[in-house]
Design a protein around this motif. Structure first.
Motif, PDB file in Angstrom:
ATOM      1  N   PRO A  97       0.828  -1.203   0.000  1.00  0.00           N
ATOM      2  CA  PRO A  97       0.000   0.000   0.000  1.00  0.00           C
ATOM      3  C   PRO A  97       0.865   1.256   0.000  1.00  0.00           C
ATOM      4  O   PRO A  97       1.854   1.340   0.722  1.00  0.00           O
ATOM      5  N   ASP A  98       0.513   2.208  -0.844  1.00  0.00           N
ATOM      6  CA  ASP A  98       1.258   3.449  -1.033  1.00  0.00           C
ATOM      7  C   ASP A  98       2.591   3.209  -1.725  1.00  0.00           C
ATOM      8  O   ASP A  98       3.489   4.051  -1.668  1.00  0.00           O
ATOM      9  N   GLY A  99       2.736   2.063  -2.406  1.00  0.00           N
ATOM     10  CA  GLY A  99       3.908   1.832  -3.238  1.00  0.00           C
ATOM     11  C   GLY A  99       3.789   2.606  -4.537  1.00  0.00           C
ATOM     12  O   GLY A  99       2.698   2.989  -4.973  1.00  0.00           O
ATOM     13  N   LEU A 100       4.904   2.838  -5.184  1.00  0.00           N
ATOM     14  CA  LEU A 100       4.957   3.713  -6.356  1.00  0.00           C
ATOM     15  C   LEU A 100       5.314   2.923  -7.615  1.00  0.00           C
ATOM     16  O   LEU A 100       6.204   2.070  -7.600  1.00  0.00           O
ATOM     17  N   PHE A 101       4.612   3.240  -8.704  1.00  0.00           N
ATOM     18  CA  PHE A 101       4.940   2.695 -10.016  1.00  0.00           C
ATOM     19  C   PHE A 101       5.279   3.850 -10.956  1.00  0.00           C
ATOM     20  O   PHE A 101       4.552   4.847 -11.029  1.00  0.00           O
ATOM     21  N   ILE A 102       6.397   3.720 -11.672  1.00  0.00           N
ATOM     22  CA  ILE A 102       6.757   4.668 -12.729  1.00  0.00           C
ATOM     23  C   ILE A 102       7.124   3.851 -13.961  1.00  0.00           C
ATOM     24  O   ILE A 102       8.025   3.005 -13.899  1.00  0.00           O
ATOM     25  N   GLY A 103       6.436   4.079 -15.051  1.00  0.00           N
ATOM     26  CA  GLY A 103       6.696   3.329 -16.268  1.00  0.00           C
ATOM     27  C   GLY A 103       6.801   4.230 -17.483  1.00  0.00           C
ATOM     28  O   GLY A 103       5.972   5.123 -17.673  1.00  0.00           O
ATOM     29  N   ALA A 104       7.830   4.011 -18.286  1.00  0.00           N
ATOM     30  CA  ALA A 104       8.017   4.762 -19.523  1.00  0.00           C
ATOM     31  C   ALA A 104       7.890   3.801 -20.703  1.00  0.00           C
ATOM     32  O   ALA A 104       8.466   2.712 -20.681  1.00  0.00           O
ATOM     33  N   PHE A 105       7.118   4.193 -21.722  1.00  0.00           N
ATOM     34  CA  PHE A 105       6.978   3.349 -22.897  1.00  0.00           C
ATOM     35  C   PHE A 105       6.849   4.241 -24.126  1.00  0.00           C
ATOM     36  O   PHE A 105       6.610   5.452 -24.031  1.00  0.00           O
ATOM     37  N   LEU A 106       6.994   3.653 -25.305  1.00  0.00           N
ATOM     38  CA  LEU A 106       6.931   4.409 -26.543  1.00  0.00           C
ATOM     39  C   LEU A 106       5.477   4.669 -26.931  1.00  0.00           C
ATOM     40  O   LEU A 106       4.647   3.765 -26.916  1.00  0.00           O
ATOM     41  N   GLY A 107       5.188   5.913 -27.280  1.00  0.00           N
ATOM     42  CA  GLY A 107       3.830   6.320 -27.603  1.00  0.00           C
ATOM     43  C   GLY A 107       3.562   6.380 -29.089  1.00  0.00           C
ATOM     44  O   GLY A 107       4.427   6.102 -29.937  1.00  0.00           O
ATOM     45  N   GLY A 108       2.329   6.790 -29.439  1.00  0.00           N
ATOM     46  CA  GLY A 108       1.793   6.649 -30.775  1.00  0.00           C
ATOM     47  C   GLY A 108       2.489   7.415 -31.876  1.00  0.00           C
ATOM     48  O   GLY A 108       2.378   7.059 -33.052  1.00  0.00           O
ATOM     49  N   VAL A 109       3.205   8.490 -31.567  1.00  0.00           N
ATOM     50  CA  VAL A 109       3.878   9.270 -32.606  1.00  0.00           C
ATOM     51  C   VAL A 109       5.200   8.614 -33.025  1.00  0.00           C
ATOM     52  O   VAL A 109       5.775   8.962 -34.057  1.00  0.00           O
ATOM     53  N   THR A 110       5.657   7.653 -32.249  1.00  0.00           N
ATOM     54  CA  THR A 110       6.954   7.017 -32.493  1.00  0.00           C
ATOM     55  C   THR A 110       7.064   6.466 -33.915  1.00  0.00           C
ATOM     56  O   THR A 110       6.163   5.782 -34.402  1.00  0.00           O
ATOM     57  N   LEU A 111       8.177   6.790 -34.565  1.00  0.00           N
ATOM     58  CA  LEU A 111       8.501   6.300 -35.918  1.00  0.00           C
ATOM     59  C   LEU A 111       7.447   6.697 -36.957  1.00  0.00           C
ATOM     60  O   LEU A 111       7.247   5.991 -37.942  1.00  0.00           O
ATOM     61  N   THR A 112       6.811   7.833 -36.761  1.00  0.00           N
ATOM     62  CA  THR A 112       5.771   8.239 -37.703  1.00  0.00           C
ATOM     63  C   THR A 112       6.318   8.410 -39.113  1.00  0.00           C
ATOM     64  O   THR A 112       5.654   8.080 -40.101  1.00  0.00           O
ATOM     65  N   GLU A 113       7.545   8.913 -39.258  1.00  0.00           N
ATOM     66  CA  GLU A 113       8.127   9.112 -40.588  1.00  0.00           C
ATOM     67  C   GLU A 113       8.345   7.776 -41.307  1.00  0.00           C
ATOM     68  O   GLU A 113       8.033   7.626 -42.494  1.00  0.00           O
TER      69      GLU A 113
END
Length: 281
Positions: A147-163
């Motif tokens: 309880p009251d533990g922390l999650f931080i997550g980074a991931f690639l979003g929808g604009v990635t590699l659009t070109e």
């Protein structure tokens, strides 16, 4: 984004977008040269570590999912020294963890091996976008936190590699008369905070970091993606092979549409970072 589901014997299986076994093989293959193209992972890891610095508490036991070559551990020592007691590094790829110091565990983000309420902090650096059920993975993370533990997550979003995606679709439409899926889909940033809410986290926050990298040729981008272990592992393979003619036309269109005055081509990466707390009484 696949629909969430609580785990259980009667829970419907999530759609199988990605071949996780193939993803593990790609990461194993990338391990030896990962340091040559780890700039995105390091940037995201430094950002995640920096978010811990202003928090007025420490974390006795933490897990770094998708640890790769240990960028988060290195960033933690600089950005937030003393914030974490024991850091367990986890990764889907055993070769990524080989030779790393400290506690290590080969683990799949879709099947976390940690006991309920056993962790104070979980971070995930550029790994969640390869899970078939993102919300299901977040639910497992929330259950593993105290309880009251922390999650931080980074991931690639929808604009990635659009070109790259635009150029590939145009080349396929021109040569094959239609386009299929060759580049993995990414989550829309507008849905990001909602993912944490659906998984049962409180105080959800989502931030976006857009990174543009330039290359003298699109082929160099593909080489970096291979070194990162970020090449497509779609479960439903494209029915036609990626031929040399199709690839060359993709590169031509890429340069025609996106090259700058100096002739270099950009590649956009969108890093979405989620922060949420496990509910406490």
């Amino acid at each position: 984004m696949p629909a969430p589901s609580e785990s259980g014997p009667n829970a419907p299986a999530p759609p199988r977008l990605f071949d996780r076994a193939l993803h593990r093989l790609r990461l194993d293959r990338a391990a030896a040269g990962f340091a040559d193209a780890d700039f995105l992972h390091r940037r995201a890891a430094e950002d995640v570590a920096g978010r811990l610095a202003p928090i007025m508490r420490s974390f006795s036991v933490a897990v770094d999912l998708s640890a790769r070559a240990g960028a988060f551990a290195e960033a933690l020592a600089v950005e937030a020294p003393g914030k974490v007691g024991t850091l367990i590094e986890a990764d889907l790829s055993p070769r990524m963890l080989a030779g790393r110091p400290g506690p290590r565990v080969v683990a799949d983000e879709e099947r976390l091996p940690f006991a309920p309420a056993s962790l104070d902090l979980i971070v995930s650096v550029l790994g969640l976008h390869w899970t078939n059920d993102v919300v299901g993975a977040l639910i497992q993370a929330r259950r593993a936190l105290r309880p009251d533990g922390l999650f931080i997550g980074a991931f690639l979003g929808g604009v990635t590699l659009t070109e790259l995606r635009q150029s590939l679709v145009a080349a396929e439409s021109e040569i094959l008369g239609g386009a299929g899926s060759r580049v993995s889909p990414f989550a829309d940033v507008r849905d990001a905070a909602g993912l944490l809410q659906r998984a049962g986290f409180v105080q959800p926050v989502a931030d976006v970091d857009t990174v543009t990298v330039t290359y003298d040729h699109p082929l160099k981008l593909l080489l970096d993606l291979r070194r990162m272990g970020e090449t497509s592992v779609l479960a439903d393979r494209h029915p036609r092979n990626l031929t040399r003619a199709l690839l060359e036309r993709t590169f031509q269109l890429y340069a025609e549409r996106f090259a700058g005055a100096d002739g270099r081509v950009p590649a956009t990466f969108e890093i979405v970072t989620l922060t949420g707390w496990a509910p406490a009484a």
